[in-house]
Motif scaffolding. Structure first.
Motif, PDB file in Angstrom:
ATOM      1  N   THR A  16      50.469  49.597  44.008  1.00 14.12           N
ATOM      2  CA  THR A  16      50.580  48.174  44.359  1.00 14.12           C
ATOM      3  C   THR A  16      50.368  47.301  43.120  1.00 14.12           C
ATOM      4  O   THR A  16      51.127  46.357  42.870  1.00 14.12           O
ATOM      5  N   ALA A  17      49.351  47.623  42.332  1.00 14.72           N
ATOM      6  CA  ALA A  17      49.032  46.823  41.146  1.00 14.72           C
ATOM      7  C   ALA A  17      50.157  46.884  40.116  1.00 14.72           C
ATOM      8  O   ALA A  17      50.596  45.857  39.599  1.00 14.72           O
ATOM      9  N   LEU A  18      50.646  48.085  39.832  1.00 12.76           N
ATOM     10  CA  LEU A  18      51.678  48.235  38.810  1.00 12.76           C
ATOM     11  C   LEU A  18      53.003  47.619  39.240  1.00 12.76           C
ATOM     12  O   LEU A  18      53.778  47.148  38.398  1.00 12.76           O
ATOM     13  N   ALA A  19      53.257  47.576  40.537  1.00 17.80           N
ATOM     14  CA  ALA A  19      54.479  46.941  41.040  1.00 17.80           C
ATOM     15  C   ALA A  19      54.461  45.434  40.797  1.00 17.80           C
ATOM     16  O   ALA A  19      55.518  44.793  40.773  1.00 17.80           O
ATOM     17  N   LYS A  20      53.283  44.857  40.598  1.00 17.28           N
ATOM     18  CA  LYS A  20      53.154  43.415  40.374  1.00 17.28           C
ATOM     19  C   LYS A  20      53.247  43.021  38.895  1.00 17.28           C
ATOM     20  O   LYS A  20      53.256  41.841  38.565  1.00 17.28           O
ATOM     21  N   VAL A  21      53.290  44.010  37.996  1.00 12.64           N
ATOM     22  CA  VAL A  21      53.406  43.705  36.568  1.00 12.64           C
ATOM     23  C   VAL A  21      54.843  43.267  36.282  1.00 12.64           C
ATOM     24  O   VAL A  21      55.798  43.887  36.740  1.00 12.64           O
ATOM     25  N   ASP A  22      54.982  42.206  35.517  1.00 13.32           N
ATOM     26  CA  ASP A  22      56.300  41.644  35.199  1.00 13.32           C
ATOM     27  C   ASP A  22      57.002  42.507  34.154  1.00 13.32           C
ATOM     28  O   ASP A  22      56.510  42.666  33.020  1.00 13.32           O
ATOM     29  N   GLU A  23      58.158  43.057  34.507  1.00 16.33           N
ATOM     30  CA  GLU A  23      58.888  43.961  33.608  1.00 16.33           C
ATOM     31  C   GLU A  23      59.284  43.292  32.301  1.00 16.33           C
ATOM     32  O   GLU A  23      59.272  43.925  31.235  1.00 16.33           O
ATOM     33  N   PRO A 130      47.523  41.907  38.049  1.00 17.71           N
ATOM     34  CA  PRO A 130      46.776  40.944  38.873  1.00 17.71           C
ATOM     35  C   PRO A 130      45.822  41.591  39.884  1.00 17.71           C
ATOM     36  O   PRO A 130      45.943  41.417  41.087  1.00 17.71           O
ATOM     37  N   VAL A 131      44.858  42.328  39.351  1.00 15.56           N
ATOM     38  CA  VAL A 131      43.924  43.041  40.222  1.00 15.56           C
ATOM     39  C   VAL A 131      42.553  42.383  40.202  1.00 15.56           C
ATOM     40  O   VAL A 131      42.252  41.582  39.325  1.00 15.56           O
ATOM     41  N   GLN A 132      41.752  42.780  41.142  1.00 17.75           N
ATOM     42  CA  GLN A 132      40.413  42.233  41.313  1.00 17.75           C
ATOM     43  C   GLN A 132      39.577  42.433  40.047  1.00 17.75           C
ATOM     44  O   GLN A 132      39.504  43.520  39.497  1.00 17.75           O
ATOM     45  N   THR A 133      38.976  41.339  39.596  1.00 14.20           N
ATOM     46  CA  THR A 133      38.044  41.376  38.473  1.00 14.20           C
ATOM     47  C   THR A 133      36.689  40.885  38.956  1.00 14.20           C
ATOM     48  O   THR A 133      36.526  40.529  40.128  1.00 14.20           O
ATOM     49  N   LYS A 134      35.773  40.791  38.035  1.00 14.59           N
ATOM     50  CA  LYS A 134      34.444  40.271  38.383  1.00 14.59           C
ATOM     51  C   LYS A 134      34.494  38.791  38.761  1.00 14.59           C
ATOM     52  O   LYS A 134      33.544  38.246  39.289  1.00 14.59           O
ATOM     53  N   LEU A 135      35.644  38.152  38.513  1.00 14.44           N
ATOM     54  CA  LEU A 135      35.797  36.727  38.830  1.00 14.44           C
ATOM     55  C   LEU A 135      36.251  36.489  40.275  1.00 14.44           C
ATOM     56  O   LEU A 135      36.129  35.382  40.774  1.00 14.44           O
ATOM     57  N   TYR A 136      36.832  37.506  40.900  1.00 17.79           N
ATOM     58  CA  TYR A 136      37.347  37.396  42.277  1.00 17.79           C
ATOM     59  C   TYR A 136      38.259  36.176  42.439  1.00 17.79           C
ATOM     60  O   TYR A 136      38.044  35.316  43.303  1.00 17.79           O
ATOM     61  N   LEU A 137      39.284  36.096  41.597  1.00 18.87           N
ATOM     62  CA  LEU A 137      40.243  34.997  41.679  1.00 18.87           C
ATOM     63  C   LEU A 137      41.071  35.115  42.957  1.00 18.87           C
ATOM     64  O   LEU A 137      41.292  36.216  43.475  1.00 18.87           O
ATOM     65  N   ALA A 138      41.562  33.995  43.430  1.00 18.83           N
ATOM     66  CA  ALA A 138      42.255  33.944  44.721  1.00 18.83           C
ATOM     67  C   ALA A 138      43.503  34.816  44.779  1.00 18.83           C
ATOM     68  O   ALA A 138      43.814  35.399  45.816  1.00 18.83           O
ATOM     69  N   ASP A 139      44.237  34.933  43.675  1.00 19.18           N
ATOM     70  CA  ASP A 139      45.508  35.675  43.709  1.00 19.18           C
ATOM     71  C   ASP A 139      45.391  37.119  43.211  1.00 19.18           C
ATOM     72  O   ASP A 139      46.387  37.779  42.975  1.00 19.18           O
TER      73      ASP A 139
END
Length: 185
Positions: A16-23, A130-139
């Protein structure tokens, strides 16, 4: 949790994470790597381990790569790039090193999750996982794994994907790569 359940969780989250990386960002990263004199890499903790693996693979591909802080690290010039791995983009040492590299005239690549980080003012290219970090950003993509495991796993897989793309782009014969491999083992 069973092994099968945990394995499925990790693989599905990475996919899921790698599919969100912009080619296009990945292609630009490869272009920057192939046109730089030297590649410098910095990260801390588990991210550093993933980047060390990438640096080793780049060397296997005949690309000059160095971890910042290693005893054999050469001087950086304006013909080099610094790849910073940091999910949050707020890790103090990588941010400070990126600022110094920018003063030297090097290009800065941030592989991370937070596009509004302290690195953004000096970054020439951000490859966002765009994966979860210690910041827990909305997106950010949430993870059921501990802490920033998903970022670190995705970083390693992204870097191996980049290496495979470089092999293809440069038409490298895989058998010939062994002459770059360590032989004092």
């Amino acid at each position: 949790m069973t092994y099968e359940t945990a394995r499925s969780l990790v693989i599905e989250e990475c996919s899921t994470a790698l599919a969100k990386v912009d080619e296009k960002d990945v292609n630009q990263l490869i272009d920057m790597i192939l046109h730089a004199d030297k590649i410098f890499l910095i990260g801390v903790g588990r991210v550093k381990l993933e980047l060390e693996a990438f640096a080793k693979r780049l060397v296997h591909l005949g690309i000059k790569a160095h971890m910042v802080g290693d005893i054999t690290e050469p001087a950086m010039t304006d013909r080099d790039i610094l790849i910073v791995g940091s999910g949050s983009g707020e890790s103090l040492i990588p941010v400070a090193i990126a600022k110094k590299a920018k003063q030297i005239g090097g290009k800065i690549v941030h592989i991370g999750s937070n596009p509004q980080s302290s690195l953004s003012p000096v970054t020439d290219l951000m490859v966002r996982i765009p994966v979860q970090t210690k910041l827990y950003l909305a997106d950010e993509i949430t993870s059921k794994q501990p802490m920033s495991s998903l970022f670190e796993q995705s970083l390693l897989l992204l870097c191996d994907t980049v290496a495979a793309m470089i092999v293809n782009d440069k038409h490298i014969e895989l058998k010939k790569l062994w002459h770059y491999h360590a032989n004092l083992e």
